[in-house]
Scaffold this motif. Structure first.
Motif, mmCIF file in Angstrom:
data_model
loop_
_atom_site.group_PDB
_atom_site.id
_atom_site.type_symbol
_atom_site.label_atom_id
_atom_site.label_comp_id
_atom_site.label_asym_id
_atom_site.label_seq_id
_atom_site.Cartn_x
_atom_site.Cartn_y
_atom_site.Cartn_z
ATOM 1 N N LEU A 5 43.607 42.742 60.584
ATOM 2 C CA LEU A 5 44.918 42.087 60.624
ATOM 3 C C LEU A 5 45.003 41.050 61.731
ATOM 4 O O LEU A 5 45.656 40.022 61.600
ATOM 5 N N LEU B 236 47.421 51.760 59.317
ATOM 6 C CA LEU B 236 47.246 50.699 60.308
ATOM 7 C C LEU B 236 46.590 51.307 61.545
ATOM 8 O O LEU B 236 47.108 52.257 62.120
ATOM 9 N N LYS C 138 54.617 42.502 54.756
ATOM 10 C CA LYS C 138 53.910 43.549 54.016
ATOM 11 C C LYS C 138 54.740 44.828 53.915
ATOM 12 O O LYS C 138 54.567 45.622 52.999
ATOM 13 N N TRP C 139 55.589 45.069 54.938
ATOM 14 C CA TRP C 139 56.324 46.333 55.010
ATOM 15 C C TRP C 139 57.829 46.060 55.062
ATOM 16 O O TRP C 139 58.283 45.095 55.644
ATOM 17 N N ASN D 219 52.656 40.273 60.172
ATOM 18 C CA ASN D 219 52.411 40.996 58.926
ATOM 19 C C ASN D 219 53.653 41.694 58.391
ATOM 20 O O ASN D 219 53.559 42.548 57.517
ATOM 21 N N PRO E 260 39.254 48.001 53.818
ATOM 22 C CA PRO E 260 39.958 47.688 55.074
ATOM 23 C C PRO E 260 39.956 46.190 55.361
ATOM 24 O O PRO E 260 39.019 45.482 55.008
ATOM 25 N N CYS F 83 43.889 47.235 58.772
ATOM 26 C CA CYS F 83 44.829 47.758 57.787
ATOM 27 C C CYS F 83 44.070 48.188 56.532
ATOM 28 O O CYS F 83 43.125 47.523 56.114
ATOM 29 N N GLN F 84 44.486 49.315 55.966
ATOM 30 C CA GLN F 84 43.854 49.796 54.735
ATOM 31 C C GLN F 84 44.918 50.402 53.833
ATOM 32 O O GLN F 84 45.616 51.337 54.224
ATOM 33 N N GLY G 237 43.845 44.897 65.252
ATOM 34 C CA GLY G 237 44.402 45.750 64.200
ATOM 35 C C GLY G 237 43.606 45.721 62.918
ATOM 36 O O GLY G 237 43.035 44.692 62.529
ATOM 37 N N GLU H 281 50.210 51.960 53.594
ATOM 38 C CA GLU H 281 49.093 51.357 54.306
ATOM 39 C C GLU H 281 48.846 52.115 55.604
ATOM 40 O O GLU H 281 49.791 52.554 56.269
#
Length: 331
Positions: free
Chosen positions: A272, A211, A288-289, A285, A269, A198-199, A196, A209
């Motif tokens: 992950l 993904l 993060k969300w 992760n 980027p 992530c940016q 993965g 983000e």
């Protein structure tokens, strides 16, 4: 004489935009279909003399409709209206008998020019196009159509860079809790190992983000297409992910920003996780969300074992601004 028109698209927003861009003084009666099977029924009923046809639809897609019309010699002039702007998509629909191709989002000038070019625009007094029934559009549908157009932009760039044809799905859009995110990844098998990337991105009132989930089985073919050696090498794998992410994420965000008339800034980027399950990657992760609006696109490349999922996860705080921006498209 009133001309029977069919607008065949699974997106309510796309149907509404298409109806609004038809010439105002064109004497037409408009029918709508939400998938290719419905569209064929309308054509067979004589209500689709001219058809504006989307490509990515459930039940039966646009390519299958074109094949059926050709095979059954149905009386329909078909203009494809799609977010898939790949050159090979143009070539394939023309080979299947499409009159022409218009890219989304549609413009009144593009429609008028094509209709005049083929001599099928006869104007009358009145305002027939405004008499079409109202099409109701909700936020999820609007987001799905925004994602559809952005997806096509990203696929076109990837196709040109690698000289391939990118197979496009119907975007999956949902507002969900992070605990539901794994379940929302319809295209990803739970047993599959992924890596993965992530940016982060941010604009005026909108943040989130991107993904990119890269199926481990895809690395070898992707490295070959990119001209990279040693596909099993860690540096090669990371380079493949970074390069793919730059193309898909950058082009997708540009596609969204153009439609919403805003700009996004992108963070660097970050990898992950590598060679893990989707469950593990999301769980590791999850802080993060939280609650998020998720857009999911599963990209596949024809004739290669390459598959990756692109997710755009918008923060819950972004939803009011998205609603506001989408309002301009819905009015």
């Amino acid at each position: 004489m009133t001309i029977p028109i069919l607008i065949c698209d699974d997106s309510a927003l796309a149907r509404k935009q298409m109806a609004r861009t038809l010439p105002k003084d064109w004497d037409v009666e408009i029918s709508y279909a939400t998938n290719g099977a419905e569209g064929l029924d309308v054509i067979r009923a004589g209500k689709g003399e001219i058809v504006f046809l989307d490509l990515n639809m459930p039940v039966m897609d646009g390519y299958e409709v074109l094949q059926a019309v050709q095979q059954q010699d149905l009386p329909a002039l078909i203009i494809v209206v799609s977010g898939d702007i790949q050159i090979k998509a143009h070539e394939r629909v023309k080979a299947l008998g499409a009159l022409d191709f218009i890219q989304k989002p549609v413009s009144a000038d593009a429609i008028s020019n094509i209709l005049q070019e083929y001599g099928i625009l006869t104007l009358t007094q009145g305002n027939k196009a405004d008499e079409t029934p109202m099409v109701k559009v909700d936020m999820r549908d609007a987001c799905q159509e925004i994602a559809n157009v952005a997806m096509g932009r990203a696929a076109d760039l990837l196709a040109k860079l690698l000289d391939v044809f990118v197979l496009l799905p119907i975007p999956n859009v949902n507002v969900l809790e992070v605990s539901e995110l794994t379940m929302a990844l319809k295209a990803t098998e739970q047993s599959a190992k992924v890596s993965g990337l992530c940016q982060g991105f941010i604009g005026a009132g909108i943040a989130g983000e991107a993904l990119l989930l890269f199926h481990d089985s895809s690395f070898e073919d992707m490295a070959k297409l990119m001209g990279l050696e040693n596909p099993d090498d860690i540096n090669t794998e990371i380079e493949v992910m970074m390069d793919t992410g730059n193309v898909l994420i950058g082009a997708f965000l540009n596609g969204i920003s153009e439609q919403l008339d805003m700009k996004f800034s992108q963070a660097h980027p970050v990898v992950l996780g590598r060679h893990c399950s989707v469950n593990e990657l999301i769980h590791d992760n999850s802080e993060k969300w939280q609650r998020t609006l998720a857009m999911e696109i599963n990209y596949r490349i024809e004739d290669y074992n390459i598959q990756c999922d692109l997710l755009l996860l918008f923060t819950e705080d972004s939803i009011p601004t998205l609603n506001y921006k989408l309002g301009y498209l819905l009015d």
